[in-house]
Design a protein around this motif. Structure first.
Motif, PDB file in Angstrom:
ATOM      1  N   LEU A  20       0.820  -1.208   0.000  1.00  0.00           N
ATOM      2  CA  LEU A  20       0.000   0.000   0.000  1.00  0.00           C
ATOM      3  C   LEU A  20       0.859   1.266   0.000  1.00  0.00           C
ATOM      4  N   THR A  21       0.562   2.167  -0.944  1.00  0.00           N
ATOM      5  CA  THR A  21       1.204   3.485  -0.919  1.00  0.00           C
ATOM      6  C   THR A  21       0.107   4.528  -1.040  1.00  0.00           C
ATOM      7  N   ARG A  22      -0.123   5.290   0.005  1.00  0.00           N
ATOM      8  CA  ARG A  22      -1.184   6.289  -0.037  1.00  0.00           C
ATOM      9  C   ARG A  22      -0.614   7.606  -0.507  1.00  0.00           C
ATOM     10  N   ASN A  23      -0.567   7.798  -1.809  1.00  0.00           N
ATOM     11  CA  ASN A  23      -0.067   9.073  -2.329  1.00  0.00           C
ATOM     12  C   ASN A  23      -0.722   9.331  -3.672  1.00  0.00           C
ATOM     13  N   ASP A  24      -1.966   9.802  -3.622  1.00  0.00           N
ATOM     14  CA  ASP A  24      -2.726   9.995  -4.851  1.00  0.00           C
ATOM     15  C   ASP A  24      -2.087  11.033  -5.762  1.00  0.00           C
ATOM     16  N   THR A  25      -1.402  12.018  -5.173  1.00  0.00           N
ATOM     17  CA  THR A  25      -0.740  13.035  -5.991  1.00  0.00           C
ATOM     18  C   THR A  25       0.300  12.387  -6.894  1.00  0.00           C
ATOM     19  N   LEU A  26       1.076  11.467  -6.320  1.00  0.00           N
ATOM     20  CA  LEU A  26       2.105  10.773  -7.088  1.00  0.00           C
ATOM     21  C   LEU A  26       1.476   9.974  -8.240  1.00  0.00           C
ATOM     22  N   PHE A  27       0.399   9.237  -7.943  1.00  0.00           N
ATOM     23  CA  PHE A  27      -0.242   8.442  -8.990  1.00  0.00           C
ATOM     24  C   PHE A  27      -0.838   9.341 -10.071  1.00  0.00           C
ATOM     25  N   TYR A  28      -1.408  10.464  -9.620  1.00  0.00           N
ATOM     26  CA  TYR A  28      -1.980  11.401 -10.577  1.00  0.00           C
ATOM     27  C   TYR A  28      -0.909  11.930 -11.523  1.00  0.00           C
ATOM     28  N   GLU A  29       0.207  12.394 -10.953  1.00  0.00           N
ATOM     29  CA  GLU A  29       1.261  12.982 -11.800  1.00  0.00           C
ATOM     30  C   GLU A  29       1.913  11.920 -12.689  1.00  0.00           C
ATOM     31  N   ALA A  30       2.048  10.703 -12.174  1.00  0.00           N
ATOM     32  CA  ALA A  30       2.616   9.617 -12.986  1.00  0.00           C
ATOM     33  C   ALA A  30       1.707   9.345 -14.191  1.00  0.00           C
ATOM     34  N   SER A  31       0.386   9.356 -13.943  1.00  0.00           N
ATOM     35  CA  SER A  31      -0.564   9.117 -15.038  1.00  0.00           C
ATOM     36  C   SER A  31      -0.483  10.235 -16.070  1.00  0.00           C
ATOM     37  N   LEU A  32      -0.329  11.461 -15.589  1.00  0.00           N
ATOM     38  CA  LEU A  32      -0.245  12.607 -16.501  1.00  0.00           C
ATOM     39  C   LEU A  32       1.026  12.537 -17.351  1.00  0.00           C
ATOM     40  N   VAL A  33       2.139  12.161 -16.714  1.00  0.00           N
ATOM     41  CA  VAL A  33       3.406  12.030 -17.453  1.00  0.00           C
ATOM     42  C   VAL A  33       3.267  10.942 -18.524  1.00  0.00           C
ATOM     43  N   LEU A  34       2.624   9.830 -18.148  1.00  0.00           N
ATOM     44  CA  LEU A  34       2.435   8.738 -19.113  1.00  0.00           C
ATOM     45  C   LEU A  34       1.584   9.201 -20.293  1.00  0.00           C
ATOM     46  N   LEU A  35       0.513   9.938 -19.992  1.00  0.00           N
ATOM     47  CA  LEU A  35      -0.347  10.439 -21.072  1.00  0.00           C
ATOM     48  C   LEU A  35       0.428  11.401 -21.973  1.00  0.00           C
ATOM     49  N   ALA A  36       1.266  12.247 -21.360  1.00  0.00           N
ATOM     50  CA  ALA A  36       2.070  13.178 -22.152  1.00  0.00           C
ATOM     51  C   ALA A  36       3.038  12.408 -23.048  1.00  0.00           C
ATOM     52  N   ALA A  37       3.654  11.357 -22.500  1.00  0.00           N
ATOM     53  CA  ALA A  37       4.610  10.563 -23.279  1.00  0.00           C
ATOM     54  C   ALA A  37       3.899   9.880 -24.455  1.00  0.00           C
ATOM     55  N   ALA A  38       2.702   9.320 -24.191  1.00  0.00           N
ATOM     56  CA  ALA A  38       1.953   8.649 -25.259  1.00  0.00           C
ATOM     57  C   ALA A  38       1.561   9.656 -26.338  1.00  0.00           C
ATOM     58  N   THR A  39       1.155  10.857 -25.899  1.00  0.00           N
ATOM     59  CA  THR A  39       0.710  11.867 -26.855  1.00  0.00           C
ATOM     60  C   THR A  39       1.879  12.405 -27.678  1.00  0.00           C
ATOM     61  N   LEU A  40       3.045  12.590 -27.036  1.00  0.00           N
ATOM     62  CA  LEU A  40       4.227  13.030 -27.793  1.00  0.00           C
ATOM     63  C   LEU A  40       4.628  11.970 -28.823  1.00  0.00           C
ATOM     64  N   THR A  41       4.497  10.695 -28.425  1.00  0.00           N
ATOM     65  CA  THR A  41       4.807   9.613 -29.364  1.00  0.00           C
ATOM     66  C   THR A  41       3.871   9.672 -30.566  1.00  0.00           C
ATOM     67  N   VAL A  42       2.577   9.881 -30.298  1.00  0.00           N
ATOM     68  CA  VAL A  42       1.612   9.965 -31.394  1.00  0.00           C
ATOM     69  C   VAL A  42       1.874  11.206 -32.255  1.00  0.00           C
ATOM     70  N   ALA A  43       2.311  12.308 -31.609  1.00  0.00           N
ATOM     71  CA  ALA A  43       2.645  13.514 -32.378  1.00  0.00           C
ATOM     72  C   ALA A  43       3.817  13.230 -33.319  1.00  0.00           C
ATOM     73  N   TRP A  44       4.784  12.454 -32.818  1.00  0.00           N
ATOM     74  CA  TRP A  44       5.903  12.060 -33.687  1.00  0.00           C
ATOM     75  C   TRP A  44       5.388  11.179 -34.836  1.00  0.00           C
ATOM     76  N   ILE A  45       4.522  10.197 -34.500  1.00  0.00           N
ATOM     77  CA  ILE A  45       3.990   9.292 -35.524  1.00  0.00           C
ATOM     78  C   ILE A  45       3.306  10.088 -36.633  1.00  0.00           C
TER      79      ILE A  45
END
Lengths: 245, 314
Positions: free
Chosen positions: B140-165
């Protein structure tokens, strides 16, 4: 480097028992324009599909630049330098005319150029060459019949092929457009591309070709110099039917 | 152009700031919405660009969840090692799976992808290392801020990849395949290779989303991880936002997640019905997706909707 760019040996293709192409042999010299004629259903398009790799042979061999290519898929033959147009044009409908041709330049012979901006610049040159520069920004799906054929032509040329297979590019064109197409094919040859022209329109092809091949019911019934071939009684019979005695 | 970049940067900054001004409910909604946006964006690579409609991408999400859960719960490895393990499994599975099924075209491909997640769910239910039917419990890790920011970084990475594609030769190959696969092969596009690469990229991002989600909720089981309702959602969200575009899937996922959340909150049971109506209206009036509205509406105004209806003969 041998004078022969292309050689077909004993090509056979069956469709569920129907013999579409039967024991066809021919060779194409580098820099030549070769015409392939024959009545409807003679197997002309099947032959193009066999050469381009869209269909697999049942037996026979195809040599290109001295190497066997009959087991290679279509894209690999394109990389070696074989480009084809389709009898019924197959544009990438949703893309612009320019991007259609750019895709030819980005793939094509030896895998094409990697850079998209460069490919687009090349595409504009080819569009100019075929007389489609004004429509470069149009959506390909909106082009009319003759322009679609020009697009097919430009797309194939952008691949920088050694051998260009033109499947009935003149069908359905007006006499003026046929003249333009003849000029295009001659200018294409002048750039060092070997051309196989599949056609129904005999007068145009007679003037263009260094050699004529005549296909009837899947068999090659005549080949050689156009004047001789077109006077061959078997060819006349194939086109006009047997004369009543 | 500068204005658009500024708007984009402002939107990202706003999203990144949610944990500092939002409440717990908003942050949790945000994590779910960002992760489903990652799934939609990943689906977009093969589905939007190459036109291959997959109803099986949830299998990569499940593999990602299980990869992280097995690494952390069974082998006591840190989270980031778990993510690498999860992504590796998913990409390898995509390559292995892609080889046979990406030779199928159109509806045949879509049909084959339908059963994949269910099969993998059955497999997980019978594997000791995956905790069989019971599933696995993660530390258990209670840190929703961390999970939120990790999800946002992942979405940004996926979107940058698609922008490159969208700007690359690779993307042009996928688009050519979508437009006419035979013609693409004729110009020299090795369709099978590009399609497998597209599926593998989708698997990579989808698996990491699954891994983040697993660690966040700390408990996984076969039915929840290989969840086939995710397949329908990622397809609808991408179609709604604009398939084959860079921002469409993100906009579609965030907007539909928000609409659903509001509807579920205010009218509960009828939410699904209203959700269906929203999608129906979108398909009829916005067949190219929500992001096409930006350019199209500015030029054509209300005629934009009529043109769409006429062009697609609905």
């Amino acid at each position: 480097m041998s004078a022969k760019l292309f050689e077909a040996r004993g090509l056979v293709k069956r469709f569920q028992g129907l013999l579409a192409v039967s024991e066809v042999d021919f060779a194409i010299e580098r820099g030549a324009i070769v015409g392939l004629i024959g009545p409807n259903g003679a197997g002309k398009s099947t032959l193009v599909n066999l050469v381009a790799g869209a269909l697999r042979l049942d037996s026979g061999e195809i040599l290109f630049d001295g190497a066997r290519i009959d087991r290679l898929p279509a894209y690999a033959r394109a990389h070696l330098g074989i480009a084809r147009t389709y009898q019924i044009a197959k544009p990438f409908p949703d893309l612009s005319v320019r991007d259609n041709v750019a895709i030819g330049a980005m793939f094509g012979a030896e895998g094409g150029v990697r850079d998209r901006a460069k490919a687009r610049a090349m595409a504009d040159e080819w569009l100019d060459f075929v007389g489609l520069a004004a429509q470069a920004d149009h959506q390909a799906a909106r082009l009319g019949g003759p322009d679609r054929k020009r697009l097919e032509f430009a797309k194939a040329l952008a691949m920088q092929p050694k051998l260009l297979l033109l499947d009935e590019v003149m069908a359905g064109l007006t006499p003026v457009e046929v003249e333009a197409a003849v000029g295009l094919i001659e200018r294409t040859r002048a750039r060092g591309v070997t051309v196989l022209v599949i056609e129904h329109v005999v007068p145009a092809i007679r003037r263009l070709s260094d050699m004529l091949l005549v296909l009837q019911q899947g068999r090659l019934i005549a080949s050689g110099d156009p004047a001789t071939v077109l006077n061959d009684p078997r060819v006349i019979e194939a086109y006009l039917g047997r004369r009543r005695a | 152009m500068n204005g658009r970049w500024f708007a984009l940067a402002a939107a990202v900054a706003l999203l990144a700031g949610v944990p500092w001004f939002g409440n717990a409910v908003l942050i949790q909604f945000g994590i779910n919405a960002l992760l489903i946006a990652v799934l939609a964006q990943s689906w977009n690579i093969l589905g939007g660009f190459a036109g291959y409609v997959s109803f099986g991408n949830s299998v990569f999400y499940g593999l990602g969840s299980y990869g992280v859960a097995i690494a952390m719960a069974q082998w006591n490895l840190p989270f980031w090692v778990g993510l690498i393990f999860a992504a590796t499994i998913a990409v390898a599975f995509a390559a292995l799976l892609g080889w046979p099924i990406l030779r199928l075209r159109g509806p045949y491909f879509a049909i084959v992808t339908l059963g994949i997640s269910a099969a993998m769910s059955a497999l997980a239910s019978n594997l000791d290392i995956a905790g069989k039917n019971v599933g696995l419990i993660l530390p258990l890790t209670r840190n929703d801020t961390l999970f939120y920011e990790a999800s946002l970084v992942l979405l940004a990475a996926a979107t940058l990849t698609v922008a490159w594609i969208a700007r690359s030769r690779f993307g042009m190959a996928l688009i050519a395949i979508r437009e006419d696969e035979d013609a693409a092969a004729s110009v020299g596009v090795n369709a099978t290779r590009f399609k497998i690469a597209a599926l593998a990229m989708a698997a990579f991002f989808t698996a990491i989303a699954g891994g983040i989600h697993a660690y966040w909720i700390t408990y996984i089981d076969p039915a929840g991880s290989f969840d086939t309702t995710l397949d329908v959602r990622m397809v609808i969200m991408t179609m709604f936002g604009g398939p084959g575009t860079v921002l469409g899937p993100v906009v579609g996922a965030l907007v539909l997640s928000a609409i659903y959340e509001v509807l579920a909150d205010s009218i509960s049971k009828a939410a699904a019905l209203f959700f269906g109506i929203v999608i129906l209206v979108a398909v009829i009036f916005l067949p190219r997706g929500l992001v096409d509205l930006g350019g199209g509406f500015r030029v054509l105004r209300w005629r934009y909707f009529l043109t769409n209806i006429r062009q697609y003969r609905i």
